[in-house]
Enzyme design. Sequence first.
Site, mmCIF file in Angstrom:
data_model
loop_
_atom_site.group_PDB
_atom_site.id
_atom_site.type_symbol
_atom_site.label_atom_id
_atom_site.label_comp_id
_atom_site.label_asym_id
_atom_site.label_seq_id
_atom_site.Cartn_x
_atom_site.Cartn_y
_atom_site.Cartn_z
ATOM 1 N N GLY A 1 44.958 36.039 45.313
ATOM 2 C CA GLY A 1 45.337 35.209 44.173
ATOM 3 C C GLY A 1 44.145 34.391 43.751
ATOM 4 O O GLY A 1 43.786 33.438 44.411
ATOM 5 N N HIS A 2 43.481 34.830 42.691
ATOM 6 C CA HIS A 2 42.316 34.086 42.226
ATOM 7 C C HIS A 2 42.730 33.180 41.076
ATOM 8 O O HIS A 2 43.234 33.656 40.071
ATOM 9 C CB HIS A 2 41.230 35.037 41.743
ATOM 10 C CG HIS A 2 40.715 35.938 42.820
ATOM 11 N ND1 HIS A 2 40.306 35.472 44.039
ATOM 12 C CD2 HIS A 2 40.544 37.269 42.854
ATOM 13 C CE1 HIS A 2 39.906 36.483 44.775
ATOM 14 N NE2 HIS A 2 40.053 37.595 44.088
ATOM 15 N N GLN B 1 40.239 38.021 49.745
ATOM 16 C CA GLN B 1 40.371 37.407 51.071
ATOM 17 C C GLN B 1 38.994 36.925 51.562
ATOM 18 O O GLN B 1 38.186 36.551 50.738
ATOM 19 C CB GLN B 1 41.042 38.358 52.069
ATOM 20 C CG GLN B 1 42.519 38.600 51.780
ATOM 21 C CD GLN B 1 42.789 39.770 50.856
ATOM 22 O OE1 GLN B 1 42.115 40.793 50.916
ATOM 23 N NE2 GLN B 1 43.764 39.639 49.992
ATOM 24 N N ASP C 1 40.530 32.273 49.918
ATOM 25 C CA ASP C 1 40.842 31.131 49.042
ATOM 26 C C ASP C 1 39.653 30.184 48.867
ATOM 27 O O ASP C 1 39.843 28.986 48.645
ATOM 28 C CB ASP C 1 42.042 30.314 49.585
ATOM 29 C CG ASP C 1 43.232 31.198 49.899
ATOM 30 O OD1 ASP C 1 43.567 32.028 49.050
ATOM 31 O OD2 ASP C 1 43.814 31.042 50.994
ATOM 32 N N LYS D 1 36.585 32.073 45.046
ATOM 33 C CA LYS D 1 35.801 33.219 44.558
ATOM 34 C C LYS D 1 36.071 33.464 43.078
ATOM 35 O O LYS D 1 35.165 33.811 42.325
ATOM 36 C CB LYS D 1 36.161 34.496 45.350
ATOM 37 C CG LYS D 1 35.809 34.411 46.809
ATOM 38 C CD LYS D 1 36.283 35.629 47.559
ATOM 39 C CE LYS D 1 37.788 35.746 47.678
ATOM 40 N NZ LYS D 1 38.449 34.694 48.446
#
Length: 433
Positions: free
Chosen positions: A39-40, A222, A12, A15
Amino acid sequence: MNLCVLGAQWGDEGKGKIVDLLTPNFSVVARYQGGHNAGHTVYVNGQKFVLHLCPSGILHAGVMCLIGNGVVVDPHALFAELDHLATIGVAIGGRLLVSDKAHLILSYHREIELLAEARRGERKIGTTSRGIGPAYEDKIGRRGVRVGDLADQSSDGPLVGAVRENVAARNRLVGNTELKWQDVVADLRTVWTRLQPLVTDVSLYLHRAIAEGRAVMFEGAQGTMLDIDHGTYPFVTSSNATAGGAATGLGVGPRAIEAVLGVAKAYTTRVGAGPLPTELLGEMGERLRETGQEYGASTGRPRRCGWFDAVAVRYAARVNGLDALAITKLDVLDGLPELQVCTAYRCNGSTVTEMPGDTAQLAACEPVYETLPGWTKPTKGITKFGDLPAEAKRYIHRLEEISGVKAAIVSTGSERDHTIVRDDSIAAKWFKR
Ligand code: GDP
């Protein structure tokens, strides 16, 4: 120059924004591990895009996006994401390809994960329960189903055999026979109809792209401290989020990765269980969570927050061979009178400056802090390093010194243009093309 972008902390780190920012300078963006637990979040002109499986490069027309063999693919989650992107006007047409060697997450993997977490009780890992771990277990156990296996349309072939055995194992584990292997096979037949046009030999695609001089970005999910080998085991994800994972997860040689960029927040967060030495449980932790909007993009779970941990980032520099850092969310620290940076740990009466290999030992460590002055003038949206308040510059310089890596990029907001790219850094090469 081919570049690997990965998380230098516990995930988180932002990225998605950094990959999205760099993408116009690359021809191909390739995801190498993880699943739709990632989750980007990317903001473009105020519009929010949350990507789970698709590489963040998908938001740029003309850029090829690849999902490598190291990723585990829930086909229904992939289709839902593609449908969602289509409804918000992101044209995918032929720009997304999936490795024939990627393993599939099947319906029962989720059930098995929920059971395993429940069985762990107090020691639960805090996974996203999307079936990622059990799919990787099947892969390593040599009983997984790969994307390319779906091409087998025979009624008594290897695909049917594997599904029958796996469903039987699931039924023994779960203690019921509600799931029929015939239904799983029928679902996979439907999946194949839609998936087939996307399937390719990703390794070969990359080999040819690199030979043609097209620039490739390798995208990690991650972060280093969640890596299955190098993270805080067992409180980790089930894949190699570190730079080595890019080679194995895409089928390229290690020398194809010409530079590695570690993304790190100007503080620290973590979701799920496991040690987090600089965690702030009181008001300051709450302040970071609220200002930084530290809630999971995939699950909405509140993230645990703390000060910047230079021991962890220095370790990330070592295990990934980081060439540079992108420090994100500097603006979240705006207005704090003073800041703490963890430079070492106190463990069992001694001071350690390297990450302990033993997770229980890490859990017993206390951070050793250095205090730095905060700044009052906001940094939000600043695009030139020289325009930062003197204390913010000093903070970045100090993070560079103790982490041992230069900050080539500093992010000062969630929008693309809320970014400082330092002229005198390696990043200049990535933006030149
Ligand atoms: P990722 O999985 O590493 O891409 O990270 P996430 O998307 O889960 O979380 C990063 C969040 O921080 C997203 O909501 C971003 O829009 C946001 N973000 C990224 N960079 C910055 C920044 O410099 N400042 C602020 N305030 N938010 C940022």
